[in-house]
Design a protein around this motif. Structure first.
Motif, PDB file in Angstrom:
ATOM      1  N   PRO A  89       0.034  -1.237  -0.031  1.00 26.23           N
ATOM      2  CA  PRO A  89      -0.034  -0.525   0.384  1.00 26.23           C
ATOM      3  C   PRO A  89       1.227   1.430  -0.151  1.00 26.23           C
ATOM      4  CG  PRO A  89       0.205  -1.499   1.833  1.00 26.23           C
ATOM      5  CD  PRO A  89       1.072  -2.713   1.197  1.00 26.23           C
ATOM      6  N   ARG A  90       0.071   1.961  -0.419  1.00 31.15           N
ATOM      7  CA  ARG A  90       1.003   3.206  -0.388  1.00 31.15           C
ATOM      8  C   ARG A  90       1.218   4.167   0.685  1.00 31.15           C
ATOM      9  NH1 ARG A  90      -1.660   7.824   0.886  1.00 31.15           N
ATOM     10  NH2 ARG A  90      -4.694   7.564   0.427  1.00 31.15           N
TER      11      ARG A  90
ATOM     12  N   ALA B 219       1.521   7.956   3.467  1.00 29.88           N
ATOM     13  CA  ALA B 219       0.655   8.394   3.958  1.00 29.88           C
ATOM     14  C   ALA B 219       1.087   9.400   4.161  1.00 29.88           C
ATOM     15  CB  ALA B 219      -0.407   8.612   4.562  1.00 29.88           C
TER      16      ALA B 219
ATOM     17  N   GLY C  18      -0.310  11.116  -1.869  1.00 34.39           N
ATOM     18  CA  GLY C  18      -0.619  10.412  -2.861  1.00 34.39           C
ATOM     19  C   GLY C  18      -0.449   9.879  -4.251  1.00 34.39           C
TER      20      GLY C  18
ATOM     21  N   CYS D 170       3.271   2.213  -5.431  1.00 34.08           N
ATOM     22  CA  CYS D 170       2.120   1.344  -3.676  1.00 34.08           C
ATOM     23  C   CYS D 170       0.424   1.717  -3.936  1.00 34.08           C
ATOM     24  CB  CYS D 170       2.687   2.838  -2.555  1.00 34.08           C
ATOM     25  SG  CYS D 170       4.234   2.135  -1.959  1.00 34.08           S
TER      26      CYS D 170
ATOM     27  N   SER E  52      -3.299   1.585  -2.053  1.00 34.38           N
ATOM     28  CA  SER E  52      -3.707   2.280  -1.216  1.00 34.38           C
ATOM     29  C   SER E  52      -4.857   1.633   0.147  1.00 34.38           C
ATOM     30  CB  SER E  52      -4.678   3.887  -1.648  1.00 34.38           C
ATOM     31  OG  SER E  52      -5.427   4.097   0.175  1.00 34.38           O
TER      32      SER E  52
ATOM     33  N   SER F 241      -5.077   0.784   4.101  1.00 32.67           N
ATOM     34  CA  SER F 241      -4.345   1.778   5.634  1.00 32.67           C
ATOM     35  C   SER F 241      -4.387   0.400   6.326  1.00 32.67           C
ATOM     36  CB  SER F 241      -5.856   1.847   5.957  1.00 32.67           C
ATOM     37  OG  SER F 241      -6.691   0.537   6.711  1.00 32.67           O
TER      38      SER F 241
ATOM     39  N   ASP G  55       0.947   2.973   4.846  1.00 34.23           N
ATOM     40  CA  ASP G  55      -0.501   4.071   4.486  1.00 34.23           C
ATOM     41  C   ASP G  55      -0.618   3.978   6.169  1.00 34.23           C
ATOM     42  OD1 ASP G  55      -2.604   5.473   4.940  1.00 34.23           O
ATOM     43  OD2 ASP G  55      -2.896   4.686   2.000  1.00 34.23           O
TER      44      ASP G  55
ATOM     45  N   THR H 101      -3.414   6.311   6.995  1.00 36.35           N
ATOM     46  CA  THR H 101      -3.853   7.513   7.298  1.00 36.35           C
ATOM     47  C   THR H 101      -4.805   7.871   8.630  1.00 36.35           C
ATOM     48  OG1 THR H 101      -4.999   6.315   5.621  1.00 36.35           O
ATOM     49  CG2 THR H 101      -3.510   8.259   4.371  1.00 36.35           C
TER      50      THR H 101
END
Length: 264
Positions: free
Chosen positions: A77-78, A80, A89, A97, A99, A101, A220, A222
């Motif tokens: 995943p990306r 953040a 993003g 990556c 997204s 969480s 990630d 966030t």
């Protein structure tokens, strides 16, 4: 003799309307029968087409969801940032990556039989090439937070995100951990990762009871409060992972916050 197909209530209504219309127009009986058959055929074709579209849409959605679940480790995943989520993003996309969480990542790890732990790790010097270079790491003072218990002095493998000719395009920045060896990890069994070695460790550094998340591992966070981190970290020699992760920043989260997320 085969029985004629049953008409639906809607088809009966259409039949009555069509008969009444043709009767008023004094149309030839053969033409009436032809028109009725054409009407039924068109309606059935529309219903069949709609069913195909619906089933196809559901199947496509299922494939997308399944692909996302299967790639939660292989396609990380990306990263953040709490200050500029939109910019994060955009930068994360360049790192390959996607997204997902931390809460979702931990939930999938639990469902997939992975262990979540904190430990002190050190490289053994053994390396295996399996799509990318995996480096063996021995883990001391292991504390398993969830999943099957991992004992101290067990070994795991960390991916380098690099192949025989350098960094793999579209991969994350590589692996980072604390300069004293401390790390937070999700340990995936080889049967889940499909690799020749296992467990495969997805790691993040632990510094002063804070987990340092970044694009190294494609974390990630966030859904958690963070603060910036600017200190040194350890990496696979020659990997340049720290410099590759630096453009998207390093984000510190209290280890207790991660543990509370696991407890829920």
């Amino acid at each position: 003799m085969p029985r004629p197909p049953r008409r639906t209530r809607s088809e009966h209504g259409d039949l009555e309307q069509l008969l009444a219309s043709r009767a008023q127009e004094d149309t030839d009986p053969g033409a009436v029968v032809t028109a009725i058959h054409s009407s039924f055929r068109s309606r059935r074709q529309r219903r069949a087409r709609n069913r195909t579209l619906v089933i196809g849409g559901l199947a496509g959605a299922a494939i997308v969801i399944l692909a996302a679940v299967l790639q939660t480790w292989a396609t990380p995943p990306r990263p953040a940032t709490t200050a500029q989520p939109g910019a994060a993003g955009t930068r994360a996309a360049a790192n390959g990556c996607v997204s997902l969480s931390l809460r979702q990542t931990l939930a999938i790890a639990g469902q997939g039989g992975a262990s979540v732990l904190v430990a002190s790790g050190s490289l053994t010097g053994e390396t295996v090439i399996d799509g990318q270079a995996f480096h063996q790491m021995i883990m001391h003072s292991v504390r398993t937070l969830s999943g099957p218990v991992i004992t101290s002095d067990s070994t795991g493998w960390i991916g380098s995100a690099s192949g025989a000719v350098g960094p793999i395009p579209g991969a994350d920045a590589g692996a980072l951990w604390g300069t004293d060896g401390r790390l937070f990890a999700i340990a995936w069994p080889a049967r889940q990762t499909g690799t020749a070695v296992g467990p495969v460790l997805r790691i993040a550094p632990v510094v002063h009871d804070q987990v340092i998340f970044s694009s190294a591992g494609c974390w990630d966070i966030t859904d958690l409060p963070t603060e910036p981190y600017h200190g040194p970290l350890a990496e696979i020699p020659g990997s340049n992972s720290y410099a590759r992760a630096a453009p998207t920043g390093f984000h510190a989260v209290a280890l207790t916050a991660v543990e509370q997320m696991l407890a829920k």
